[in-house]
Design a protein around this motif. Sequence first.
Motif, PDB file in Angstrom:
ATOM      1  N   HIS A  75       0.759  -1.189  -0.071  1.00  0.00           N
ATOM      2  CA  HIS A  75      -0.081  -0.116   0.157  1.00  0.00           C
ATOM      3  C   HIS A  75       0.703   1.289   0.056  1.00  0.00           C
ATOM      4  N   ASP A  76       0.866   1.841  -1.023  1.00  0.00           N
ATOM      5  CA  ASP A  76       1.686   3.044  -1.253  1.00  0.00           C
ATOM      6  C   ASP A  76       1.602   3.949   0.003  1.00  0.00           C
ATOM      7  N   GLN A  77       2.722   4.240   0.537  1.00  0.00           N
ATOM      8  CA  GLN A  77       2.942   5.163   1.628  1.00  0.00           C
ATOM      9  C   GLN A  77       2.524   4.587   3.188  1.00  0.00           C
ATOM     10  N   ARG A  78       1.865   3.370   2.827  1.00  0.00           N
ATOM     11  CA  ARG A  78       1.554   2.565   3.981  1.00  0.00           C
ATOM     12  C   ARG A  78       2.322   1.620   4.559  1.00  0.00           C
ATOM     13  N   GLY A  79       2.980   0.914   3.314  1.00  0.00           N
ATOM     14  CA  GLY A  79       3.845  -0.108   4.115  1.00  0.00           C
ATOM     15  C   GLY A  79       3.439  -1.574   3.189  1.00  0.00           C
ATOM     16  N   PHE A  80       3.922  -2.588   3.685  1.00  0.00           N
ATOM     17  CA  PHE A  80       3.825  -3.863   3.304  1.00  0.00           C
ATOM     18  C   PHE A  80       3.091  -4.974   4.293  1.00  0.00           C
ATOM     19  N   PHE A  81       2.286  -5.683   3.704  1.00  0.00           N
ATOM     20  CA  PHE A  81       1.665  -6.493   4.655  1.00  0.00           C
ATOM     21  C   PHE A  81       1.702  -8.192   4.079  1.00  0.00           C
ATOM     22  N   VAL A  82       1.555  -8.979   4.994  1.00  0.00           N
ATOM     23  CA  VAL A  82       1.391 -10.429   4.707  1.00  0.00           C
ATOM     24  C   VAL A  82       0.246 -10.611   4.308  1.00  0.00           C
TER      25      VAL A  82
ATOM     26  N   VAL B   8      -3.758  -1.589 -13.038  1.00  0.00           N
ATOM     27  CA  VAL B   8      -2.186  -1.574 -13.164  1.00  0.00           C
ATOM     28  C   VAL B   8      -1.691  -0.518 -12.213  1.00  0.00           C
ATOM     29  N   GLY B   9      -0.674  -0.982 -11.490  1.00  0.00           N
ATOM     30  CA  GLY B   9       0.245  -0.201 -10.733  1.00  0.00           C
ATOM     31  C   GLY B   9      -0.702   0.292  -9.564  1.00  0.00           C
ATOM     32  N   SER B  10      -1.660  -0.444  -9.214  1.00  0.00           N
ATOM     33  CA  SER B  10      -2.550  -0.158  -8.320  1.00  0.00           C
ATOM     34  C   SER B  10      -1.885   0.271  -6.846  1.00  0.00           C
ATOM     35  N   THR B  19       3.625   6.815  -4.897  1.00  0.00           N
ATOM     36  CA  THR B  19       4.899   7.251  -4.781  1.00  0.00           C
ATOM     37  C   THR B  19       5.575   7.063  -6.062  1.00  0.00           C
ATOM     38  N   ALA B  20       6.677   7.911  -5.846  1.00  0.00           N
ATOM     39  CA  ALA B  20       7.685   7.988  -7.145  1.00  0.00           C
ATOM     40  C   ALA B  20       7.818   6.672  -7.893  1.00  0.00           C
ATOM     41  N   VAL B  59      13.521   3.889  -9.146  1.00  0.00           N
ATOM     42  CA  VAL B  59      13.856   3.264 -10.541  1.00  0.00           C
ATOM     43  C   VAL B  59      13.744   1.959 -10.121  1.00  0.00           C
ATOM     44  N   ARG B  60      14.946   1.668  -9.221  1.00  0.00           N
ATOM     45  CA  ARG B  60      15.119   0.095  -8.677  1.00  0.00           C
ATOM     46  C   ARG B  60      14.012  -0.417  -8.415  1.00  0.00           C
ATOM     47  N   GLU B  61      13.047   0.162  -7.554  1.00  0.00           N
ATOM     48  CA  GLU B  61      11.999  -0.483  -6.888  1.00  0.00           C
ATOM     49  C   GLU B  61      11.047  -0.861  -8.071  1.00  0.00           C
ATOM     50  N   ALA B  62      10.958   0.079  -8.957  1.00  0.00           N
ATOM     51  CA  ALA B  62       9.876  -0.182 -10.122  1.00  0.00           C
ATOM     52  C   ALA B  62      10.383  -1.301 -11.084  1.00  0.00           C
TER      53      ALA B  62
END
Lengths: 231, 231
Positions: A75-82, B8-10, B19-20, B59-62
Amino acid sequence: MALNVPEVGSTGGRGEKATAATLVYRRLRQDILKGELKPGQKLQIEQVATRYGVGANPVREALNRLSSEHLVDRHDQRGFFVPELSLEKLRELVRTRCWLEGKALEESIANRTQIWEDNIVLSFHRLSRTRIQTPEEGGDNTEWEIKHRAFHNALIGACGSFWLIKFCNEMMDQAERYRYISMSGYPRRDSVEEHRLIMEAALDGDAELAKQRLFDQYNLTLKHLEAQIEA
Amino acid sequence: MALNVPEVGSTGGRGEKATAATLVYRRLRQDILKGELKPGQKLQIEQVATRYGVGANPVREALNRLSSEHLVDRHDQRGFFVPELSLEKLRELVRTRCWLEGKALEESIANRTQIWEDNIVLSFHRLSRTRIQTPEEGGDNTEWEIKHRAFHNALIGACGSFWLIKFCNEMMDQAERYRYISMSGYPRRDSVEEHRLIMEAALDGDAELAKQRLFDQYNLTLKHLEAQIEA
DNA sequence: GCAGGCAGCATTATCTACATTTTTGCGTTG
DNA sequence: CAACGCAAAAATGTAGATAATGCTGCCTGC
């Protein structure tokens, strides 16, 4: 070896040195599959970085890879979850696996080659010699999972579609998560015999029977898990 | 809206700020699909970062996300590359698309609902009103690709499998690359009519006919591309 | 003379450390 | 009790250090 099974966290086939990101990717993946990291749990960058002894950046890269495989939610700006697990998702997963692996098996049988047969026999042999550990014995079935996956990959190895194999493998990942959350969901039933039946039908070239037996196995496993989860 | 087409890119469905990394992901994806970035080309971090006006990290993340979707090849310690295209891969892709989208269409028809029908009609209407630009006209068919994809997603939208829909979409990405490399591979033939035929068979509940027409379309497109590529 | 190989340098991927931005939790206020 | 606003926490991004790769040109041995 004519099989074309995508390697996990592959670094490209040659003897490339794995990067920190790749190592973290592999470990995170394992920990998620095994339920070491719990469904729904937040994966804080800092925390994960500490856990694996690296900086934030490699962790972030690993998480981004996993998010594209639906092994973590991003979740952008919110982090990652299992990702959460649910019975409903599991049923959908099993249904889809039957469709795709069924098709892949059918095609493989239609394209049968010597190598394909050899691989099935070999991987079955290896699988049959790997005991399933009960929870009391420590319950680390990493070995069994590897052999099990190898066997199923051997079955579909001649289907002639890179994509289909890749998709089947993604779903095997998902299925593995469900098996682990209910360790006792592991078959006390005679899974060796079930696999032998599938193998024999496949080697005999009887696609319909092989598929049916494959489906039976998946549905039986599903039933076990349903019972397990509801408890 | 009962459809469940992965965006896409949800960023997770809610109105999350992208995010960037996500923005770069989307632009890279587009540029790869459209052939702006050429098959085989190396994607140097620094270069890409400059191109999109961000730092190396996003860039690396993308790129890591894209690598899990096979829209870029990753080689540890060596960098990222735009995957090569080949006729052989294309054939395999089309074959697999027929299998999976065929199954998805079949299931959708079996599960037909009012909403599903409405979506097909609606997305067909939109598609039919979007002209395909010839190369001379500038040839930006972004709009058409979106509508086209929406239509095919509508067809399979009631198949009841998140996974199957996801896989079909991944393959649509791949197919899009092949269409773009040979712009003139774009149908001068009457694609509206072809799509109408598929729609009608689907709405009539004739799964076999709908599938056959879908396959015909894919194989026809394949033929066009084959001719194009060999030239 | 030439293929193979090897050291040194330039390039570039990767990682660390830190700065910035956004979200979140919590206490306060209307 | 909801809305607001502040402070802490956490995600994201930047910059620069580090490490691996690959290339160039020189040397060696045939």
